[in-house]
Design an enzyme around this catalytic site. Structure first.
Site, PDB file in Angstrom:
ATOM      1  CD  GLN A 101       3.614  -5.665   3.009  1.00 49.93           C
ATOM      2  OE1 GLN A 101       4.540  -4.688   3.026  1.00 49.93           O
ATOM      3  NE2 GLN A 101       2.967  -5.567   2.997  1.00 49.93           N
TER       4      GLN A 101
ATOM      5  CB  CYS B 138      -0.973   0.162   0.901  1.00 52.29           C
ATOM      6  SG  CYS B 138      -0.305  -0.478   2.910  1.00 52.29           S
TER       7      CYS B 138
END
Lengths: 271, 451
Positions: free
Chosen positions: B155, B74
């Site tokens: 991630q 994000c």
């Protein structure tokens, strides 16, 4: 060789005692990987040393002061290892490991030559008597340290310092559990140890045994121990008051230990 | 490796070995993050998890791209590629961008339908050593919005897994990424960058853990309703608290909060506000946000503790004016933190993180130098090995030929040993300047690259 193993154990305890400082106080987990294995190896060599000593003396128990202190040191290190494995904390090592070094350093570098002539030193019951009481002493000591650490952690949390959040101390409830569980472990050890000692002393000394100052102090210690567990379990005594109570019982224990020199029973003499 | 190096003729293959030092692949990292691009740009670039494999495969199929990795979170979208080398002097320049950059921009244009001009003001670009450094910093959470947050490493690992699965992460990116993971681990273990919490809700949860250890099985009592208290309660539930009690002036509101937070694993209940003091002993953690003032006094706190057999209680007072009298903190077993206390701890923790971030930066710098040294030395080491092997083959061949010529006159063991020593010494001395030249060449190239 016996001394060599003991000296090696002392050095390893020393390494562990130093490594535990950055591990616990500065939150450097890498040092934990030195402290715990060093303490474990030290305990192993310490055990080998004690076993060799006792085997060489054709007996199965520590009886002279140095041997007994050394055995207590070993039990404290075992206590540290159990806490490290069970509660993932090495904080107790800050206190336990230096004490273990002190208890083992004298017999390692200035071994005594006490002549032991007690008639019962080669019986298994005496071994149990001593081992159980030493375990009870070690448990009591652990409980006292847990109470002290509880007090420190409680103060830090109340003072609202950021360090309390990322500090080296285990959570309050964990410390409370360690304190209470140590006492609960120590009580049966102490009860059985005292009972065995009493039966043996009655057999060799007779009713005069109950007039011995050490015996009287031991009974007082046992009652204090039971009272402490009762109070802690039922009223949830924690913090400052728990430290006072633990300190009192610990002092009684030290008095019982010191009473060895006044005791006729422990010299196997009839008063 | 050039075949010339394996030739067993008498030519010593220094030129071939020197050319084998790969100077033709280029590492390029292109990206946008929360500091360079507004969310409007980031959301256009974001590649959702289910499309990551396809996007990575498509990128790796672009002409000139050998290996590729896409990191999309994000807060950032980054593209790391290994491309066929383009000589700086001959690079095609267009709108200030070099050819390797253009191929990535072209991919973004084709795949995400984003115009180059929309991207250009927000994109950062790192090459070679700078790209390695940036990757290490990202994996170590030094480039994150909340420095030290642990999610980013997971991630990056996710992107790496996808890249390997689609065959886009190979011989050059794979070791680089694995190194990035070990650097991130080193930063976590050698600094306290991830050991502190920096939001009010997480500080409260961390403090609760310092009191109770595990929050599993603990009961939270929410007194009053507010955004912050609700958030804190949710955080405590996330950390393991299993029972939530709600007390509010309007019972319907209390019920709606309880209903909103109830899950199969979480038991919730409502306490009428007038029974608060009788029921408060059920809670291990009390979050108050009524603003009514003095909901809990030292006397009422002592009564709560007595009913709890002195088990500790943690009061989190988010109300202004305060709901819990400050004197309650002096009661044994009661711990009171108001909103200022929590914010102060959070600020101190932030300061600790910043301090630790400096130590972490030094680790990254050291690791970048170590990694680049290793990769610049690796081809040279390989070439030297080949050179030595080649020379050894020549030596063995010549000894065999000589012994064959002397077939009628067998040599003694001492004589054979003397021949061995002589030939080894000769090859060693002959090769020494060549090996030194190779090392020098690699060092020059390294300094050229850095310049």
């Amino acid at each position: 060789m016996t001394l060599l193993w003991l000296r090696l154990a002392v050095i390893l305890y020393g390494v562990a005692a130093l490594a535990v400082l950055p591990a616990a106080l500065y939150n450097r987990p890498r040092w934990r990987h030195i402290a715990v294995p060093a303490a474990f190896l030290g305990a192993f060599f310490h055990f080998v040393s004690i076993a060799e000593t006792l085997y060489a003396a054709h007996r199965a128990l520590p009886v002279d002061t140095h041997e007994t202190l050394s055995m207590l040191g070993l039990l404290l290190v075992v206590g540290f290892l159990i806490l490290a494995a069970r509660y993932r904390t090495v904080s107790f090592g800050i206190f336990l490991l230096p004490i273990a070094v002190l208890l083992a350093i004298v017999p390692a570098f200035h071994p005594g030559h006490e002549e032991i002539s007690y008639p019962l030193v080669r019986t298994g019951w005496i071994l149990l008597h001593i081992a159980l009481l030493l375990a009870a002493y070690a448990a009591m000591f652990l409980s006292l340290i847990a109470s002290l650490l509880y007090l420190i952690q409680e103060r830090r949390l109340k003072e609202k310092r950021a360090e309390s959040q990322r500090g080296w101390l285990p959570p309050l409830e964990t410390l409370d559990q360690i304190g209470l569980n140590s006492l609960r472990f120590g009580l049966p050890c102490m009860t059985a140890g005292l009972l065995i000692g009493s039966v043996l002393a009655l057999q060799s000394i007779g009713p005069a045994f109950f007039a011995d100052p050490k015996v009287l102090l031991s009974i007082a210690m046992w009652i204090a121990y039971i009272l402490m567990i009762y109070i802690r379990s039922n009223s949830g005594l924690r913090g400052r008051r728990a430290v006072y109570l633990s300190s009192f019982v610990f002092l009684v224990m030290v008095a019982v230990w010191a009473a060895n020199s006044l005791s006729a029973v422990h010299r196997f003499k009839t008063p | 490796m050039n075949d010339t190096t394996r030739d067993t003729t008498h030519d010593l293959p220094i030129e071939a070995a020197a050319h084998s030092v790969p100077h033709s692949s280029r590492l390029l990292l292109l990206g946008v993050n929360h500091t360079t691009a507004p969310i409007a740009v980031r959301e256009r670039l974001a590649i959702p998890g289910h499309r990551l494999a396809d996007a990575t495969r498509t990128l790796a199929d672009q002409p000139g791209i050998r290996e590729a990795l896409i990191l999309s979170t994000c807060n950032r979208v980054e593209i790391l590629t290994v491309q066929d080398g383009v000589d700086q002097e001959h690079a095609e320049l267009r709108a200030g961008l070099q050819a390797p950059t253009l191929s990535v921009i072209k991919f973004l244009h084709d795949y995400l339908q984003i115009r180059e001009t929309d991207l250009e003001p927000h994109v950062y670009e790192y090459r070679e050593r700078d790209a390695i450094r940036h990757l290490f910093r990202v994996a170590s959470s030094l480039d994150s919005m909340v420095v030290g947050e642990p999610q980013i490493l997971g991630q990056v690992k996710q992107s790496w897994t996808v890249g390997r699965e689609v065959g886009a992460v190979k011989t050059m990116l794979d070791p680089l990424l694995q190194r990035a993971f070990s650097v991130a681990k080193k930063v976590r273990t050698e600094t306290q960058i991830g050991n502190t919490t920096v939001s009010v809700a997480s500080v409260a949860a961390e403090l609760a853990r310092k009191i109770f250890g595990s929050l599993s099985g603990k009961t939270v009592l929410l007194v009053g309703a507010g955004k912050m208290s609700d958030l804190t309660a949710r955080h405590l539930i996330q950390q393991g608290a299993t029972t939530l009690l709600v007390a509010n002036r309007t019972e319907a509101k209390a019920q709606s909060i309880a209903d909103a937070l109830r899950t199969p694993a979480i038991t919730t209940g409502v306490i009428p506000l007038d029974q608060l003091h009788e029921q408060a002993h059920r809670a291990d953690i009390v979050i108050t946000s009524t603003g009514a003032g003095q909901v809990f006094t030292p006397e009422s706190a002592r009564a709560v503790l007595q009913r709890r057999k002195n088990r500790p209680v943690f009061f989190i007072d988010i109300a202004v004016p305060r709901d819990v009298a400050p004197e309650v903190n002096k009661v044994d077993g009661c711990f009171v933190y108001d909103i200022d206390d929590l914010q102060q701890v959070a600020m101190q923790n932030k300061a600790v993180r910043n301090r630790e971030a400096e130590a972490a930066e030094s680790i990254v710098t050291r690791e970048v130098a170590r990694y680049t040294d290793r990769i610049s030395q690796a081809p040279v080491t390989e070439s030297i090995k080949e050179l030595l092997l080649s020379a050894e083959e020549v030596r063995q061949h010549e000894i065999a030929r000589t012994l064959h010529q002397l077939a009628g006159q067998p040599l003694t063991a001492e004589q054979l040993s003397a021949i061995e020593r002589l030939t080894k010494s000769l090859t060693g001395k002959l090769l020494h300047p060549q090996i030194a030249a190779l090392r020098e060449l690699a060092a020059e190239r390294e300094s050229d690259d850095q310049a």
